[in-house]
Design a protein around this motif. Structure first.
Motif, mmCIF file in Angstrom:
data_model
loop_
_atom_site.group_PDB
_atom_site.id
_atom_site.type_symbol
_atom_site.label_atom_id
_atom_site.label_comp_id
_atom_site.label_asym_id
_atom_site.label_seq_id
_atom_site.Cartn_x
_atom_site.Cartn_y
_atom_site.Cartn_z
ATOM 1 N N GLU A 283 0.835 -1.207 0.000
ATOM 2 C CA GLU A 283 0.000 0.000 0.000
ATOM 3 C C GLU A 283 0.870 1.258 0.000
ATOM 4 O O GLU A 283 0.477 2.298 -0.530
ATOM 5 C CB GLU A 283 -0.915 -0.001 1.217
ATOM 6 C CG GLU A 283 -1.842 -1.198 1.301
ATOM 7 C CD GLU A 283 -3.268 -0.850 0.952
ATOM 8 O OE1 GLU A 283 -3.582 0.335 0.826
ATOM 9 O OE2 GLU A 283 -4.068 -1.785 0.796
ATOM 10 N N LEU A 284 2.055 1.140 0.608
ATOM 11 C CA LEU A 284 3.053 2.202 0.555
ATOM 12 C C LEU A 284 4.350 1.605 0.017
ATOM 13 O O LEU A 284 4.616 0.410 0.191
ATOM 14 C CB LEU A 284 3.288 2.810 1.942
ATOM 15 C CG LEU A 284 2.113 3.517 2.611
ATOM 16 C CD1 LEU A 284 2.539 4.042 3.981
ATOM 17 C CD2 LEU A 284 1.544 4.641 1.757
ATOM 18 N N GLU A 285 5.147 2.450 -0.602
ATOM 19 C CA GLU A 285 6.430 2.016 -1.143
ATOM 20 C C GLU A 285 7.551 2.686 -0.374
ATOM 21 O O GLU A 285 7.522 3.906 -0.149
ATOM 22 C CB GLU A 285 6.526 2.379 -2.624
ATOM 23 C CG GLU A 285 7.833 1.956 -3.276
ATOM 24 C CD GLU A 285 7.926 2.400 -4.726
ATOM 25 O OE1 GLU A 285 8.980 2.139 -5.352
ATOM 26 O OE2 GLU A 285 6.962 3.016 -5.229
ATOM 27 N N LEU A 286 8.538 1.903 0.029
ATOM 28 C CA LEU A 286 9.684 2.426 0.762
ATOM 29 C C LEU A 286 10.649 3.106 -0.211
ATOM 30 O O LEU A 286 11.053 2.511 -1.216
ATOM 31 C CB LEU A 286 10.391 1.287 1.492
ATOM 32 C CG LEU A 286 11.609 1.644 2.352
ATOM 33 C CD1 LEU A 286 11.214 2.567 3.481
ATOM 34 C CD2 LEU A 286 12.249 0.371 2.894
ATOM 35 N N ILE A 287 11.012 4.351 0.082
ATOM 36 C CA ILE A 287 11.937 5.106 -0.757
ATOM 37 C C ILE A 287 12.931 5.851 0.138
ATOM 38 O O ILE A 287 12.836 5.801 1.371
ATOM 39 C CB ILE A 287 11.199 6.121 -1.665
ATOM 40 C CG1 ILE A 287 10.436 7.161 -0.818
ATOM 41 C CG2 ILE A 287 10.276 5.415 -2.649
ATOM 42 C CD1 ILE A 287 9.863 8.320 -1.624
ATOM 43 N N GLU A 288 13.877 6.538 -0.508
ATOM 44 C CA GLU A 288 14.818 7.413 0.199
ATOM 45 C C GLU A 288 14.525 8.844 -0.209
ATOM 46 O O GLU A 288 14.233 9.135 -1.372
ATOM 47 C CB GLU A 288 16.249 7.029 -0.165
ATOM 48 C CG GLU A 288 17.318 7.968 0.368
ATOM 49 C CD GLU A 288 17.633 9.105 -0.606
ATOM 50 O OE1 GLU A 288 18.122 10.152 -0.138
ATOM 51 O OE2 GLU A 288 17.362 8.956 -1.821
#
Length: 303
Positions: A283-288
Motif C-alpha cells: 500500500e506504501l512504497e519504501l523510498i529514500e
C-alpha cells in the motif's frame, strides 16, 4: 480491588484493569498478569485479604502494565514466574530489553524503574508448540496469539475460562482506541481470527471486561477497527513523505497527546508497525528522500 468469581476456581481482581486469579487449594493461587507496580499494592492487599498466598505468576506478555510486579511477587512470596519463550527472552537482561525497545536509549532502560522492574529470572518458559503446561500443579491450556507483542498468549484455566490479556479490546475500550499498540500487524490480525474460533465459556480481558460465551463478534469488531486505522494512516500519504513526517501527520490527524519526549518515543513505537504493515502489503512504497527513509503511495494500493 474487588475479587469476583468468573467460574469455578477462576476469579478476577477488578480495578483500573483486570488481574486474573486461579485458586489452587483454598490457600494458594496463581496470578495472571499481576499488573503494574502502581497497581501492585491493591492486588497484594486483595489477595491477602482473601486468605491466599500467590505461588505462581503467569504473564500473557511482558509489557510493564501486565508484568511489572511479577518479580516483586517472586522475591516477596517465592512465587514462580512464567512467560512464553520470546517474552521471556526480552526481559532476561538490559540488552535484550533495549533490543525490543528499539528507540529507547540504553540510559533510559537502565534508569527507568518500571523497565528495570521487568528484568529478572523466569522460572517456567513456555516453549514454542506447547499447548498445555503444568504450572504449580495446575494444568493450563495455552493459545498462541502473537501480534500485540512478539509471543503473546492466552491462558485457559481448568474451568475453560480464557484469560486473554490484550489479545482483544472490549467494545468500550475500542471506542477510545486511536492507534492501539501492535508489534506485528499481520500476526495480530491472524490472532484475532484465532480468538474468534475459540470455544471457552468466558473470557477475561485486562483492558477491560469479562465476556461470557463467544467473542466472535468482538474479534471482528477489533479486526475492522485495526483495518480502519490502517486505511486512515495510508490515506495521509499522498506523495513522498519521510518517516518523521508520517509520524507527525498521524499524531496531528488523530489529535494524539504528546507533551513529553518519552511520550513521543512511545508514540513512535505505536505508529511504526502501521507504517511497516502498509509497506509490506504494497500500500506504501519504501523510498529514500534526502538521505532519510521515506514512503510514497505504493503500486499495490487499494482505492
Amino acid at each position: 480491588m474487588h475479587l469476583t468469581n468468573v467460574k469455578g476456581n477462576t476469579w478476577v481482581l477488578e480495578g483500573p484493569q483486570l488481574v486474573g486469579l486461579y485458586v489452587i487449594d483454598g490457600k494458594t493461587c496463581v496470578l495472571l498478569d499481576p499488573g503494574s507496580g502502581k497497581l501492585r499494592p491493591a492486588v497484594e492487599q486483595a489477595v491477602l485479604e482473601a486468605g491466599l498466598t500467590p505461588v505462581g505468576v503467569i504473564g500473557t506478555h511482558m509489557h510493564y502494565d501486565h508484568q511489572e510486579s511479577a518479580q516483586y511477587f517472586r522475591k516477596t512470596y517465592g512465587a514462580k514466574t512464567c512467560l512464553p519463550q520470546l517474552e521471556a527472552d526480552i526481559v532476561r537482561c538490559e540488552q535484550s530489553l533495549k533490543n525490543h525497545l528499539f528507540n529507547f536509549t540504553m540510559g533510559l532502560v537502565r534508569t527507568t524503574p518500571r523497565l528495570q522492574s521487568l528484568i529478572g529470572p523466569i522460572d517456567r518458559v513456555i516453549a514454542f508448540g506447547e499447548e498445555e503446561i503444568d504450572f504449580c500443579g495446575v494444568q493450563f491450556g495455552i493459545v498462541r496469539t502473537p501480534g500485540h507483542s512478539p509471543d503473546h498468549i492466552c491462558v485457559i484455566t481448568p474451568d475453560n475460562v480464557c484469560f486473554a490479556g490484550d489479545a482483544l479490546m472490549t467494545e468500550d475500550v475500542l471506542e477510545g482506541a486511536m492507534v492501539p499498540f501492535v508489534f506485528d500487524m499481520a500476526d495480530d490480525l491472524a490472532s484475532k481470527e484465532r480468538m474468534a474460533a475459540l470455544t471457552c465459556d468466558a473470557y477475561i480481558f485486562c483492558h477491560k471486561g469479562v465476556v461470557q460465551g463467544s467473542v466472535r463478534d468482538l474479534a471482528e469488531k477489533n479486526r475492522r477497527h485495526i483495518l480502519g486505522q490502517l486505511a486512515a494512516c495510508r490515506d495521509l500519504v499522498t506523495g513522498p513523505m519521510t518517516y518523521s513526517d508520517f509520524y507527525a501527520a498521524v499524531v496531528t490527524q488523530m489529535n494524539l497527546s504528546v507533551g513529553h519526549p518519552i511520550r513521543a518515543q512511545h508514540l513512535e513505537r505505536y505508529i511504526r508497525p502501521y507504517l511497516e504493515y502498509l509497506v509490506d502489503t504494497g500500500e506504501l512504497e519504501l523510498i529514500e528522500l534526502n538521505g532519510a527513509p521515506a514512503v510514497q503511495p505504493g503500486k499495490g494500493r487499494h482505492p
